[in-house]
Design a protein around this motif. Structure first.
Motif, mmCIF file in Angstrom:
data_model
loop_
_atom_site.group_PDB
_atom_site.id
_atom_site.type_symbol
_atom_site.label_atom_id
_atom_site.label_comp_id
_atom_site.label_asym_id
_atom_site.label_seq_id
_atom_site.Cartn_x
_atom_site.Cartn_y
_atom_site.Cartn_z
ATOM 1 N N ASP A 116 0.829 -1.199 0.000
ATOM 2 C CA ASP A 116 0.000 0.000 0.000
ATOM 3 C C ASP A 116 0.862 1.247 0.000
ATOM 4 O O ASP A 116 2.066 1.205 0.271
ATOM 5 C CB ASP A 116 -0.985 -0.004 1.167
ATOM 6 N N GLU A 219 -2.410 6.033 6.636
ATOM 7 C CA GLU A 219 -2.248 4.703 6.045
ATOM 8 C C GLU A 219 -3.538 3.916 6.220
ATOM 9 O O GLU A 219 -4.423 4.317 6.990
ATOM 10 C CB GLU A 219 -1.088 3.952 6.712
ATOM 11 N N GLY A 220 -3.644 2.833 5.469
ATOM 12 C CA GLY A 220 -4.752 1.913 5.681
ATOM 13 C C GLY A 220 -6.040 2.258 4.955
ATOM 14 O O GLY A 220 -6.991 1.499 4.990
#
Lengths: 289, 234
Positions: A116, A219-220
């Protein structure tokens, strides 16, 4: 005196020439393929993270092929495929890849792995983007006019970053938005020196963070998936393409051995895997529409 | 600051251990740039001499062409060689792109004009009556040329040193036509750029240092030859 001088010089250089000529014929393998050289056009992240250094020796040993890695931005990597200048592509810009497939320049596009993207920035986070959703993080940077360093090199990461700005309905402005025109490592270094924000793939970040004062802030988010596909350049369109070599490399990446190496890569050094192996899956399985 | 200290330490360690990977890169650098320098000398010195001693049609144009070549941006040479050697380019069937030979070609195109131009200057700066005198004393054109080259050898050796220096320090064009392939076209300059990109500053500094040592050694050998030649002739 002069003869000696020139003879000495010539001897040094000739010795070099002979050795250079000798370099071509080394590296015998068990099964010798007809055309040994495979040109792999790929992104800087697969090289700079060290993944290819781990995978290629195993593939070369097994197959007898020699892989020439041309690590450039994904835009250029795809362009090389479109012009038949590469044999196989390992890239991470799904929308742009589909366009190349549509032209018929490349075939057999297969999902290999993903990781990612993350937004990194200064620890004191002057724009207050930490743990925000992507849209509001970008809006906060734009409103605070804090430095944002963009790859600016038509790479997969750059394409992703532009798509994120667009999705947030924002138009980055000159002044605080800096276009580096450089690879990921260099761009991170610039962001670090200028104490700015930037978007990076996680693999390059993990490999470089030891030199950085920046930290991960966002993030994520599902929109930050970084998906790598392998594609073979169409040998029916470009007759000089090493079809057998491209197929062998693609097959190796998706083999259980290749997938296991990808899944394990980085665990020993960074305590976490840099890539998630996705052989046999489709983008839909990753939750991408 | 820590990088510099660590880098120097690491460089010394790699040098002392004779790290095979590093030695390979250094050796390839010497081979590629040594060959490029040799070819540049073989092409450049006679061209420079001819331009200095002969009068022919188009000489003025050729002199200015060689002088432009001195200031030729290497990245343009890299682009040109890439376009020629592309698989589907005019010379694509030779399959030279991303090989050491492509780097030799690019480095010759960059270094040869420098060697030619400096050789030209070295011979032109001799007393202009010397060639006439040699010819009047009954020397043939070729004999006169040989004597002129001997007279100008200090300047010619400087041309050789400059040519090698230019070839070995090339990075943009080498990266473009060589592709920076491990064990094949990775030389000290491109390896340095790569390690900076990977964030391995210690390794980048050691490659840089080894490049400096290599250039110093080659130039030192040439300089010793130059000075020995000077003594031999006085």
């Amino acid at each position: 005196m002069k003869q000696k001088l020139w003879a000495g010089l010539a001897a040094i250089c000739l010795a070099g020439a002979l050795l250079l000529a000798g370099c071509g014929g080394q590296g015998a393998a068990k099964t010798e393929p007809a055309n040994k050289d495979i040109i792999l056009s790929t992104t800087t992240s697969t090289r700079d993270s060290g993944l290819l250094d781990a995978l290629l020796p195993v593939f070369e040993q097994e197959s007898g092929y020699k892989v020439k890695v041309i690590a450039v931005g994904t835009g250029q990597a795809l362009k090389m495929g479109e012009q038949g200048e590469a044999d196989v592509l390992l890239v991470h810009a799904p929308e742009a890849e589909k366009k190349v497939l549509a032209t018929g320049a490349a075939v057999n596009r297969k999902l290999v792995m993903h990781n990612d993207f993350v937004f990194v920035g200064p620890k004191n986070d002057p724009s207050g983007i930490a743990k925000q959703p992507v849209d509001s993080a970008l809006r906060n940077i734009a409103q605070a006019k804090e430095t944002f360093v963009s790859r600016g090199d038509d790479s997969g990461t750059h394409k992703m970053e532009l798509a994120l700005w667009k999705k947030a309905g924002l138009q980055p402005e000159e002044g605080w938005y800096r276009s580096a025109g450089a690879g990921m490592g260099q761009t991170l270094k610039i962001a670090d020196e200028r104490q700015g924000y930037t978007l990076t793939d996680r693999a390059t970040w993990l490999a470089l963070q030891k030199n950085m004062t920046l930290t991960i802030l966002v993030e994520g988010d599902p929109s930050l998936l970084n998906i790598y596909h392998v594609m073979e350049v169409n040998s029916e369109k470009f007759t000089k393409v090493n079809k057998a070599g491209a197929q062998a490399f693609s097959k190796f990446l998706l083999s259980s051995k290749g997938q296991q190496m990808i899944a394990e890569f980085g665990k020993d050094k960074y305590g976490q895997a840099l890539f998630f192996a996705d052989g046999g899956k489709t983008e839909a399985d990753l939750g991408v529409k | 600051m820590t990088y510099i200290g660590q880098g120097l330490g690491e460089a010394v360690r790699l040098l002392l251990q004779l790290d095979p990977a590093v030695l390979k890169v250094a050796w390839l650098t010497l081979q590629v740039s040594g060959l490029a320098a040799l070819i540049s000398v073989v092409l450049g010195v006679p061209l420079g001499c001819a331009l200095a001693t002969r009068r022919f049609r188009g000489r003025g144009a050729l002199v200015s062409f060689v002088n432009v070549g001195m200031g030729m941006p290497p990245v343009v040479v890299g682009l040109l060689v890439s376009l020629l050697l592309w698989r589907y380019g005019p010379l694509g069937d030779w399959q030279l792109l991303y090989t050491p030979w492509a780097m030799v070609i690019a480095q010759v195109l960059i270094a040869a004009p420098i060697v030619a131009s400096l050789s030209f200057s070295a011979i032109v700066s001799l007393d202009e009556r010397l060639p006439l005198q040699l010819l009047a004393l009954g020397a043939s054109r070729l004999q006169a040329d040989r004597l002129l080259i001997k007279e100008a050898k200090l300047g010619l050796l400087a041309a050789v040193i400059a040519g090698f220096g230019r070839a070995v320090s090339e990075v943009g064009a080498s990266m473009m036509v060589g592709g920076n392939l491990k064990d094949e076209t990775r030389v000290l300059t491109t390896a340095t750029v790569l390690e900076v990109g990977k964030g391995n500053y210690e390794l980048a500094i050691s490659f840089g240092l080894i490049l400096l040592v290599l250039v110093y050694l080659v130039v030192a050998v040439l300089t010793v030859l130059q000075q020995a030649g000077k003594r031999g002739c006085s």
